[in-house]
Design a protein around this motif. Structure first.
Motif, PDB file in Angstrom:
ATOM      1  N   GLU A 148      61.474   7.972 -20.129  1.00  0.00           N
ATOM      2  CA  GLU A 148      62.370   9.132 -20.060  1.00  0.00           C
ATOM      3  C   GLU A 148      63.808   8.714 -20.352  1.00  0.00           C
ATOM      4  O   GLU A 148      64.525   9.396 -21.086  1.00  0.00           O
ATOM      5  CB  GLU A 148      62.289   9.784 -18.676  1.00  0.00           C
ATOM      6  CG  GLU A 148      61.041  10.585 -18.444  1.00  0.00           C
ATOM      7  CD  GLU A 148      61.016  11.177 -17.040  1.00  0.00           C
ATOM      8  OE1 GLU A 148      62.098  11.516 -16.497  1.00  0.00           O
ATOM      9  OE2 GLU A 148      59.905  11.311 -16.496  1.00  0.00           O
ATOM     10  N   TRP A 149      64.233   7.593 -19.794  1.00  0.00           N
ATOM     11  CA  TRP A 149      65.592   7.104 -20.036  1.00  0.00           C
ATOM     12  C   TRP A 149      65.778   6.767 -21.506  1.00  0.00           C
ATOM     13  O   TRP A 149      66.795   7.087 -22.112  1.00  0.00           O
ATOM     14  CB  TRP A 149      65.867   5.868 -19.166  1.00  0.00           C
ATOM     15  CG  TRP A 149      67.229   5.325 -19.407  1.00  0.00           C
ATOM     16  CD1 TRP A 149      68.390   5.699 -18.789  1.00  0.00           C
ATOM     17  CD2 TRP A 149      67.600   4.324 -20.352  1.00  0.00           C
ATOM     18  NE1 TRP A 149      69.449   4.996 -19.302  1.00  0.00           N
ATOM     19  CE2 TRP A 149      68.992   4.140 -20.271  1.00  0.00           C
ATOM     20  CE3 TRP A 149      66.890   3.562 -21.281  1.00  0.00           C
ATOM     21  CZ2 TRP A 149      69.678   3.239 -21.070  1.00  0.00           C
ATOM     22  CZ3 TRP A 149      67.575   2.659 -22.079  1.00  0.00           C
ATOM     23  CH2 TRP A 149      68.952   2.510 -21.964  1.00  0.00           C
ATOM     24  N   ARG A 150      64.759   6.119 -22.124  1.00  0.00           N
ATOM     25  CA  ARG A 150      64.824   5.747 -23.539  1.00  0.00           C
ATOM     26  C   ARG A 150      64.963   6.998 -24.409  1.00  0.00           C
ATOM     27  O   ARG A 150      65.780   7.040 -25.327  1.00  0.00           O
ATOM     28  CB  ARG A 150      63.576   4.954 -23.897  1.00  0.00           C
ATOM     29  CG  ARG A 150      63.585   4.375 -25.266  1.00  0.00           C
ATOM     30  CD  ARG A 150      62.342   3.457 -25.439  1.00  0.00           C
ATOM     31  NE  ARG A 150      62.089   3.258 -26.835  1.00  0.00           N
ATOM     32  CZ  ARG A 150      61.214   3.936 -27.559  1.00  0.00           C
ATOM     33  NH1 ARG A 150      60.482   4.870 -26.996  1.00  0.00           N
ATOM     34  NH2 ARG A 150      61.063   3.693 -28.837  1.00  0.00           N
ATOM     35  N   THR A 151      64.206   8.010 -24.121  1.00  0.00           N
ATOM     36  CA  THR A 151      64.280   9.266 -24.874  1.00  0.00           C
ATOM     37  C   THR A 151      65.658   9.909 -24.699  1.00  0.00           C
ATOM     38  O   THR A 151      66.263  10.383 -25.665  1.00  0.00           O
ATOM     39  CB  THR A 151      63.168  10.230 -24.411  1.00  0.00           C
ATOM     40  OG1 THR A 151      61.905   9.598 -24.621  1.00  0.00           O
ATOM     41  CG2 THR A 151      63.229  11.548 -25.154  1.00  0.00           C
ATOM     42  N   LEU A 164      71.123  11.208 -26.790  1.00  0.00           N
ATOM     43  CA  LEU A 164      72.580  11.067 -26.701  1.00  0.00           C
ATOM     44  C   LEU A 164      73.151  10.445 -27.964  1.00  0.00           C
ATOM     45  O   LEU A 164      74.174  10.896 -28.496  1.00  0.00           O
ATOM     46  CB  LEU A 164      72.975  10.230 -25.486  1.00  0.00           C
ATOM     47  CG  LEU A 164      72.862  10.880 -24.128  1.00  0.00           C
ATOM     48  CD1 LEU A 164      73.184   9.867 -23.031  1.00  0.00           C
ATOM     49  CD2 LEU A 164      73.794  12.072 -24.027  1.00  0.00           C
ATOM     50  N   ALA A 165      72.519   9.395 -28.457  1.00  0.00           N
ATOM     51  CA  ALA A 165      72.989   8.732 -29.673  1.00  0.00           C
ATOM     52  C   ALA A 165      72.932   9.682 -30.853  1.00  0.00           C
ATOM     53  O   ALA A 165      73.864   9.740 -31.667  1.00  0.00           O
ATOM     54  CB  ALA A 165      72.162   7.480 -29.943  1.00  0.00           C
TER      55      ALA A 165
END
Length: 153
Positions: free
Chosen positions: A14-17, A22-23
């Motif tokens: 979830e954090w990676r997604t 954001l990027a």
């Protein structure tokens, strides 16, 4: 799986997604006039805080005094002068510099004038960037110009 905990792996995914989103959003933002201006204003602020602007030299050594330190030193040295002292010791980077009180006051005054001139140039650059209406002009804007020559004592 990390440490055999599937929840931890799920949270990591979830954090990676979220980071990818954001990027991606930042990339899209930088492609707009608003985004280009925000980026350029951040660059101007960073340059204003860098040694390219915030430095002077004493006997060949580069240093900087923030505003609170400059004001405090000016007050202290002025008090020393009023009490009849002829010399003062200013410390830079752990090194003492014994300076005539009048020269120290002149140095601190010149430094404050320099800092104010730099502040004015920085704010002018920010105002100019905010007035631009073309992304390419914003991205090409050179904010490193117009600053006064650095002081050397």
């Amino acid at each position: 799986m990390l440490n055999g905990d599937e929840r931890e792996l799920s949270a990591l995914e979830e954090w990676r997604t979220h980071a990818k989103n954001l990027a991606s959003a930042q990339f899209r933002l930088d492609q707009t006039l608003y985004g280009a201006k925000a980026l350029k204003l951040r660059e101007i602020s960073a340059y204003d805080k860098s040694e390219a602007v915030n430095s002077f030299s004493v006997e060949g050594e580069q240093m900087w005094l923030d505003k609170a330190t400059r004001v405090g030193l000016m007050n202290s040295v002025s008090i020393e002068k009023a009490s009849g002292k002829k010399e003062t010791t200013l410390w830079f980077g752990g090194e003492p510099y014994v300076i005539e009180v009048d020269k120290a006051i002149a140095m601190l005054s010149a430094l404050e004038i320099y800092a104010l001139a730099c502040y004015n140039v920085t704010e002018q650059h920010k105002a100019r960037v905010n007035e631009l209406t073309d992304i390419e002009a914003v991205l090409a804007y050179d904010y490193t110009t117009g600053y006064p020559d650095k002081l050397s004592f």
